[in-house]
Scaffold this motif. Structure first.
Motif, mmCIF file in Angstrom:
data_model
loop_
_atom_site.group_PDB
_atom_site.id
_atom_site.type_symbol
_atom_site.label_atom_id
_atom_site.label_comp_id
_atom_site.label_asym_id
_atom_site.label_seq_id
_atom_site.Cartn_x
_atom_site.Cartn_y
_atom_site.Cartn_z
ATOM 1 N N LEU A 1 36.967 40.362 38.761
ATOM 2 C CA LEU A 1 37.950 40.069 37.677
ATOM 3 C C LEU A 1 37.849 41.165 36.835
ATOM 4 O O LEU A 1 39.005 41.371 36.226
ATOM 5 C CB LEU A 1 37.677 38.871 37.068
ATOM 6 C CG LEU A 1 38.045 37.420 38.136
ATOM 7 C CD1 LEU A 1 37.653 36.048 37.529
ATOM 8 C CD2 LEU A 1 39.472 37.501 38.616
ATOM 9 N N ALA B 1 43.414 37.908 42.593
ATOM 10 C CA ALA B 1 43.357 37.308 41.202
ATOM 11 C C ALA B 1 43.494 38.597 40.215
ATOM 12 O O ALA B 1 44.277 38.457 39.197
ATOM 13 C CB ALA B 1 42.539 36.471 40.821
ATOM 14 N N GLY B 2 42.990 39.586 40.600
ATOM 15 C CA GLY B 2 42.918 40.704 39.669
ATOM 16 C C GLY B 2 44.128 41.369 39.521
ATOM 17 O O GLY B 2 44.496 41.968 38.498
ATOM 18 N N THR C 1 45.745 39.788 36.528
ATOM 19 C CA THR C 1 45.285 39.737 35.440
ATOM 20 C C THR C 1 45.443 41.015 34.159
ATOM 21 O O THR C 1 45.218 42.170 34.925
ATOM 22 C CB THR C 1 43.604 39.944 35.755
ATOM 23 O OG1 THR C 1 43.351 38.790 36.701
ATOM 24 C CG2 THR C 1 42.760 39.800 34.541
ATOM 25 N N MET D 1 41.469 44.366 35.929
ATOM 26 C CA MET D 1 42.136 44.806 34.869
ATOM 27 C C MET D 1 42.420 46.097 34.869
ATOM 28 O O MET D 1 43.346 46.505 34.151
ATOM 29 C CB MET D 1 41.418 43.992 33.869
ATOM 30 C CG MET D 1 41.055 42.765 33.478
ATOM 31 S SD MET D 1 40.320 42.283 32.192
ATOM 32 C CE MET D 1 39.917 40.481 32.271
ATOM 33 N N GLY E 1 47.191 44.408 36.158
ATOM 34 C CA GLY E 1 48.048 43.530 37.035
ATOM 35 C C GLY E 1 49.124 44.419 37.748
ATOM 36 O O GLY E 1 49.887 44.440 37.217
ATOM 37 N N TRP F 1 47.728 32.222 39.594
ATOM 38 C CA TRP F 1 46.463 32.934 39.366
ATOM 39 C C TRP F 1 45.553 31.727 39.536
ATOM 40 O O TRP F 1 44.357 31.970 40.152
ATOM 41 C CB TRP F 1 46.400 33.465 38.235
ATOM 42 C CG TRP F 1 45.173 34.259 37.602
ATOM 43 C CD1 TRP F 1 44.863 35.767 38.118
ATOM 44 C CD2 TRP F 1 43.577 33.771 36.932
ATOM 45 N NE1 TRP F 1 43.448 36.015 37.676
ATOM 46 C CE2 TRP F 1 43.044 34.990 36.869
ATOM 47 C CE3 TRP F 1 43.804 32.386 36.689
ATOM 48 C CZ2 TRP F 1 41.847 34.680 36.322
ATOM 49 C CZ3 TRP F 1 42.554 32.613 35.825
ATOM 50 C CH2 TRP F 1 41.425 33.489 35.915
#
Length: 445
Positions: A342, A384-385, A388, A346, A392, A420
């Motif tokens: 995660l 999901a990253g 994030t 970013m 993103g 997310w």
């Protein structure tokens, strides 16, 4: 002179990260640090730096020959070419319109159609960036035209585009299979059930929110909507046929993933010709897909160079010793891995994260986490990253693709939060019940 392998390993890793964060292309960062690390590792043992350099250069040649000559590497450009044919022919728009008209009386129908369209589009192209760019221009204007809340509409586009990473045939699954040396066909099949579960959860969320807060997605009236032409219906259904050919061929054992990519690209080209694409349009699609695929191929080559260096320097042993020293256990190891993914999400794109981390994490988790299920789990966390902040990648793609320049990044990030969270829910499901991902491959292969 005695060389401390751990010091070399950590030093090269730090240099690589500094290079990436300072703007050096990740492929060059991989290649240079792998080459330099091998020179120090092999040349510093007895002070024979020239011999160490020769060994490092020979390693570059052997990696290039061993990996790039493999037909597996042809899978990526073939599927990207397939996606370019579908997108540039206008079939993606026809698919969306067809799904939209088939979802009458469903709350939040346009947003649900966006999720369904992205799921089907992902099953053809496997590239979430292409889906995000396409549906930002296809779905978002339609939702705004019918009074949808802007944040709600943007979130449905960005969130559902992530489906392209897990629903087969995904480019990330191909890259994961190559780097982790696992069956791409098994990964493709393993991603089907989690991908469908995720798409279903997205649709349920949209339906519930549209029912509770009708102002987010006003009920549409069919009056004034033009009927779909026969060519639009045929084009939309044609993509369904394309999916059956590609995935059915893989699942049925008729094609390898590489062969399925070739067959799919040929069928997509035929569909494009029927839609009116001419030689110039086909040539542009080929060139564009080549431009997109070439950097990925270079990344894979240099990543494999770096993976070989890490193997020679004992990276897996170092990580295992570190985990054992702190007595983290299986749960602790997984939490550290999730946090790292995660955090990297970013600042880095998904392929870069896979290339950097999978050669390290896959061998460590294999004793307690089925490697195929771990692949799907990993893709979900990395997905999901993509949503994030502050990086993103999908959020920036949507921001750049929408024609409404008043759209702010914060709106897209906020609209994407529920998607997310749902990705993390499916990720935890696979973690607790790996059979969700492994059951289908065990039955079909």
């Amino acid at each position: 002179m005695e060389i401390d392998q751990n010091a070399v390993l950590i030093g090269m890793f730090v240099i690589m990260l500094i290079g990436i964060l300072s703007g050096i292309h990740i492929g060059f960062a991989f290649g240079i640090t792998a080459l330099l690390g091998n020179v120090i590792l092999f040349g510093g043992i007895d002070g024979d730096w020239e011999g160490g350099f020769d060994i490092a250069i020979a390693g570059v040649g052997s990696v290039a020959y061993e990996y790039l000559r493999s037909e597996v590497f042809a899978t990526i450009p073939l599927f990207m070419l397939l996606g370019d044919f579908v997108n540039k022919s206008g079939s993606a728009r026809d698919l969306y319109n067809l799904i939209n008209r088939g979802l009458k009386r469903i709350p939040g129908r346009l947003a649900v159609a966006t999720v369904a369209g992205n799921a089907v589009f992902a099953a053809v192209t496997g590239v979430s960036i292409a889906a995000a760019a396409a549906f930002s221009r296809i779905a978002y204007p339609q939702m705004r035209h019918h009074g949808y809340n802007r944040q709600f509409a943007l979130g449905s586009v960005a969130g559902s585009a992530c489906l392209g990473m897990i629903i087969p045939p995904s480019v990330l699954l191909i890259v994961w299979g190559i780097i982790a040396e696992k069956s791409i066909a098994q990964l493709f099949i393993a991603g089907a059930i989690p991908g469908l579960i995720l798409a279903t959860l997205y649709m349920i969320y949209i339906g519930v929110m549209a029912t509770i807060k009708p102002e987010l997605a006003p009920t549409m009236r069919d009056e004034g909507e033009e009927e779909l032409s026969r060519s639009e219906v045929a084009s939309g259904l044609g993509i369904g046929g394309l999916i059956l050919i590609v995935l059915g061929g893989i699942w049925g054992g008729l094609f390898t993933p590489t062969e399925a990519g070739g067959v799919g690209a040929a069928c997509a080209m035929g569909l494009g010709i029927l839609k009116g694409m001419r030689f110039k349009d086909l040539a542009i699609a080929v060139v564009d897909s080549g431009k997109a695929a070439a950097p990925i191929m270079f990344l894979l080559l240099t990543a494999n160079m770096y993976a070989k260096f890490m193997e020679a320097a004992g990276m897996s042993e170092l990580i295992r010793e570190t985990f054992a020293t702190y007595n983290l256990g299986e749960l602790g190891i997984m939490l550290v891995i999730i946090f790292i993914w995660l955090a990297l999400g970013m600042i880095l794109d998904s392929i870069s994260i896979i290339l950097i981390t999978v050669p390290i994490f896959a061998p460590i988790t294999e004793p307690f986490f089925d490697p195929i299920a771990f692949g799907i789990f990993g893709i979900l966390v990395i997905e999901a990253g993509l949503l994030t902040p502050p990086f993103g990648l999908l959020v920036y793609t949507v921001k750049g693709a929408v024609e409404d320049k008043s759209v702010r990044l914060a709106e897209i990030f906020k609209g994407s939060i529920p998607y997310w969270i749902l990705m993390l829910v499916v990720m935890l499901l696979i973690w607790s019940t790996p059979e969700v991902a492994t059951w289908l491959p065990s039955k079909m292969l």
